[in-house]
Design an enzyme around this catalytic site. Structure first.
Site, PDB file in Angstrom:
ATOM      1  N   ARG A   1      -4.329  -9.006  -2.898  1.00 19.22           N
ATOM      2  CA  ARG A   1      -4.357  -7.787  -3.725  1.00 19.22           C
ATOM      3  C   ARG A   1      -3.682  -8.129  -5.039  1.00 19.22           C
ATOM      4  NH1 ARG A   1      -2.990  -1.615  -2.075  1.00 19.22           N
ATOM      5  NH2 ARG A   1      -5.114  -1.911  -1.332  1.00 19.22           N
TER       6      ARG A   1
ATOM      7  N   ASP B   1     -10.192   9.789  -6.241  1.00 19.08           N
ATOM      8  CA  ASP B   1      -9.130   8.774  -6.177  1.00 19.08           C
ATOM      9  C   ASP B   1      -8.040   9.225  -7.145  1.00 19.08           C
ATOM     10  OD1 ASP B   1      -7.659   6.435  -5.859  1.00 19.08           O
ATOM     11  OD2 ASP B   1      -9.047   5.147  -6.975  1.00 19.08           O
TER      12      ASP B   1
ATOM     13  N   GLN C   1     -12.695  -1.307   0.824  1.00 19.40           N
ATOM     14  CA  GLN C   1     -12.625   0.147   0.917  1.00 19.40           C
ATOM     15  C   GLN C   1     -14.018   0.754   1.022  1.00 19.40           C
ATOM     16  OE1 GLN C   1      -9.793   2.314   0.865  1.00 19.40           O
ATOM     17  NE2 GLN C   1     -11.403   3.710   1.525  1.00 19.40           N
TER      18      GLN C   1
ATOM     19  N   ARG D   1     -11.213   1.027   7.947  1.00 17.69           N
ATOM     20  CA  ARG D   1     -10.762  -0.189   7.244  1.00 17.69           C
ATOM     21  C   ARG D   1     -10.524  -1.304   8.257  1.00 17.69           C
ATOM     22  NH1 ARG D   1      -8.339   0.239   2.265  1.00 17.69           N
ATOM     23  NH2 ARG D   1      -8.456  -2.019   2.315  1.00 17.69           N
TER      24      ARG D   1
ATOM     25  N   HIS E   1     -12.741  -2.807  -5.335  1.00 19.72           N
ATOM     26  CA  HIS E   1     -12.087  -2.604  -4.025  1.00 19.72           C
ATOM     27  C   HIS E   1     -13.178  -2.598  -2.936  1.00 19.72           C
ATOM     28  CE1 HIS E   1      -9.059  -1.737  -1.236  1.00 19.72           C
ATOM     29  NE2 HIS E   1      -8.742  -0.493  -1.535  1.00 19.72           N
TER      30      HIS E   1
ATOM     31  N   CYS F   1      -9.941   7.419  -0.915  1.00 17.59           N
ATOM     32  CA  CYS F   1      -9.521   6.113  -0.378  1.00 17.59           C
ATOM     33  C   CYS F   1      -8.074   6.144   0.104  1.00 17.59           C
ATOM     34  CB  CYS F   1      -9.699   5.032  -1.438  1.00 17.59           C
ATOM     35  SG  CYS F   1      -8.889   5.431  -3.000  1.00 17.59           S
TER      36      CYS F   1
HETATM   37  N1  NVA Z   1      -7.586   3.145  -7.661  1.00 22.28           N
HETATM   38  C1  NVA Z   1      -6.434   3.022  -6.803  1.00 22.28           C
HETATM   39  C2  NVA Z   1      -6.884   2.717  -5.417  1.00 22.28           C
HETATM   40  C3  NVA Z   1      -5.772   2.612  -4.405  1.00 22.28           C
HETATM   41  C4  NVA Z   1      -6.270   2.254  -3.051  1.00 22.28           C
HETATM   42  C5  NVA Z   1      -5.503   1.942  -7.339  1.00 22.28           C
HETATM   43  O1  NVA Z   1      -6.001   0.901  -7.779  1.00 22.28           O
HETATM   44  O2  NVA Z   1      -4.300   2.148  -7.339  1.00 22.28           O
HETATM   45  N1   CP Z   2      -6.966   2.643   0.298  1.00 26.57           N
HETATM   46  C1   CP Z   2      -6.102   1.633   0.252  1.00 26.57           C
HETATM   47  O1   CP Z   2      -6.432   0.506  -0.137  1.00 26.57           O
HETATM   48  O2   CP Z   2      -4.847   1.948   0.668  1.00 26.57           O
HETATM   49  P1   CP Z   2      -3.542   1.041   0.469  1.00 26.57           P
HETATM   50  O3   CP Z   2      -3.281   0.984  -1.026  1.00 26.57           O
HETATM   51  O4   CP Z   2      -2.459   1.766   1.203  1.00 26.57           O
HETATM   52  O5   CP Z   2      -3.810  -0.303   1.027  1.00 26.57           O
END
Ligand code: NVA
Ligand code: CP
Length: 308
Positions: free
Chosen positions: A100, A220, A130, A288, A127, A260
C-alpha cells in the site's frame, strides 16, 4: 513471466472472471470449514505506507487460511534505501509482495524490480482489490443482473473510482461519476476508458440527475489518505454530494448502498444510510478476504480446483 496485480487491466477478462469464480468457491470452502491450505510453505511480505484495517487484516487472515505466513512492514518506501533494492532483497526471502503506497510509481518500481508477484493494496491511483470484492458482493446480491446494472459513484474521482472505471473493460455494467467540477479523476485514465466503453461511463455534476434510477450508490471519503490537509476545503465543495436518505430515494427503490470504508459518518454518508437495510458495506469488507485469497492463489500459480 511473473504476473502482478497492480491494475484490473493486468489480467484478461476471462482471467478476472475466473478469479471471481474462485473467490466464490473459496468462500464456500471457508464457510463449510473445508481445508484449503493450498499455499503451505509460502510467505508474503506486506508493506504498508498508510493506515489500514480491512486490507491489512484480510491479507494476513487469507494467507493464514491458505497455510502460508505473513510478515508485515510498516515503512515508507524509498526513505532508508532505494525502492529497487527493497524489491531485490524481498524477492530472495518471500514469494509475494503486497504493498500500500502513496505514490503509484513506487508500486510499478517494486513490480519491475521483483521477480515475484506484487499486489496493489491501494495506491493514490488505484484500489483494484477493493473493486474485485465489490463486484463479488454485487454478484452475490444481483446474480446475472450485475452485468446490466448502473452504478453511481458519488464523490471524488479517486483511486476507488479509477478501479471501478477499469472494471468497465471486463463487465457490461454502466458507471456514472457524480462529482463536483474539478474532481473528475485522472484525465488520461478516464479518457482512455471512455474511448473504449463510450456511454457506459458518464460524468454528472448534477447530483439528482446522476443518481436517478441507479441500481447502486457508491461513495468514498472526500479526502483520501495523503489529502487530509485539504479536508477543510473539500468539506465545503463535497457537502452537496452527501449520500443521505433523500439522495437514496432518487435511486431505484431497492438500490444498494456501497462504501469501501472507512466511512466518515455525517460527511460523505449519513448513519441512516450506512446502517440501513440497503447498505452492503460489511459484505464488501467480508469479501475482501475471499477475493484476495483467490488473487494470491492465482498469482502463485496454484490451480487447485476445476474452475475455468
Ligand atoms: N480513497 C480512500 C480509500 C480508502 C480505502 C483513500 O485512498 O484513502
Ligand atoms: N477499504 C479499505 O481498503 O480499507 P482499509 O483502508 O482499512 O484497508
Amino acid at each position: 513471466m511473473v504476473k502482478d496485480f497492480i491494475s484490473l487491466l493486468d489480467f484478461s477478462s476471462p482471467e478476472i472472471h475466473r478469479m471471481l469464480r474462485l473467490a466464490h468457491e473459496l468462500k464456500t470452502l471457508q464457510k463449510k470449514s473445508l481445508p484449503h491450505r493450498w499455499l503451505r510453505g509460502k510467505t508474503q511480505a506486506l508493506i504498508f505506507e498508510k493506515p489500514s484495517l480491512r486490507t491489512k487484516m484480510t491479507f494476513q487472515i487469507g494467507m493464514f487460511h491458505l497455510g502460508g505466513e505473513t510478515l508485515v512492514m510498516d515503512m515508507k518506501l524509498g526513505e532508508r534505501e532505494a525502492v529497487p533494492d527493497v524489491a531485490k532483497n524481498l524477492e530472495r526471502w518471500v514469494d509475494l509482495i503486497v504493498a500500500r503506497v502513496y505514490d503509484h510509481r513506487d508500486l510499478i518500481c517494486l513490480a519491475q524490480n521483483a521477480r515475484i508477484p506484487v499486489i496493489n493494496a491501494l495506491s493514490n491511483l488505484l484500489h483494484p482489490c477493493q473493486i474485485m470484492a465489490d463486484i463479488m458482493t454485487l454478484q452475490e446480491k444481483m446474480g446475472e443482473n450485475f452485468d446490466n446494472c448502473t452504478i453511481a459513484f458519488v464523490g471524488d474521482g479517486n483511486n476507488v473510482f479509477h478501479s471501478w472505471a477499469e472494471a468497465l473493460y471486463h463487465f457490461n455494467f454502466s458507471l456514472r461519476l457524480v462529482c463536483p467540477e474539478g474532481y473528475t479523476g485522472d484525465v488520461n485514465l478516464v479518457q482512455s476508458i471512455k474511448q473504449k466503453v463510450g456511454e457506459r461511463l458518464l460524468i454528472f455534476h448534477d447530483i439528482k440527475e446522476g443518481v436517478k434510477n441507479v441500481d447502486v450508490v457508491y461513495t468514498d471519503v472526500w479526502a483520501s489518505m495523503g489529502q487530509e490537509h485539504e479536508m477543510e476545503k473539500r468539506e465545503k465543495i463535497f457537502a452537496p454530494y452527501q449520500v443521505n436518505k433523500e439522495l437514496m430515494s432518487l435511486a431505484k427503490p431497492n438500490a444498494f448502498f456501497m462504501h469501501c470504508l472507512p466511512a466518515h459518518r455525517g460527511m460523505e454518508v449519513t448513519s441512516e444510510v450506512i446502517d440501513s437495510s440497503q447498505s452492503v458495506v460489511y459484505d464488501q469488507a467480508e469479501n475482501r478476504l475471499h477475493i484476495q485469497k483467490a488473487i494470491m492463489v492465482t498469482l502463485l500459480g496454484y490451480n487447485p480446483i476445476n474452475i475455468n
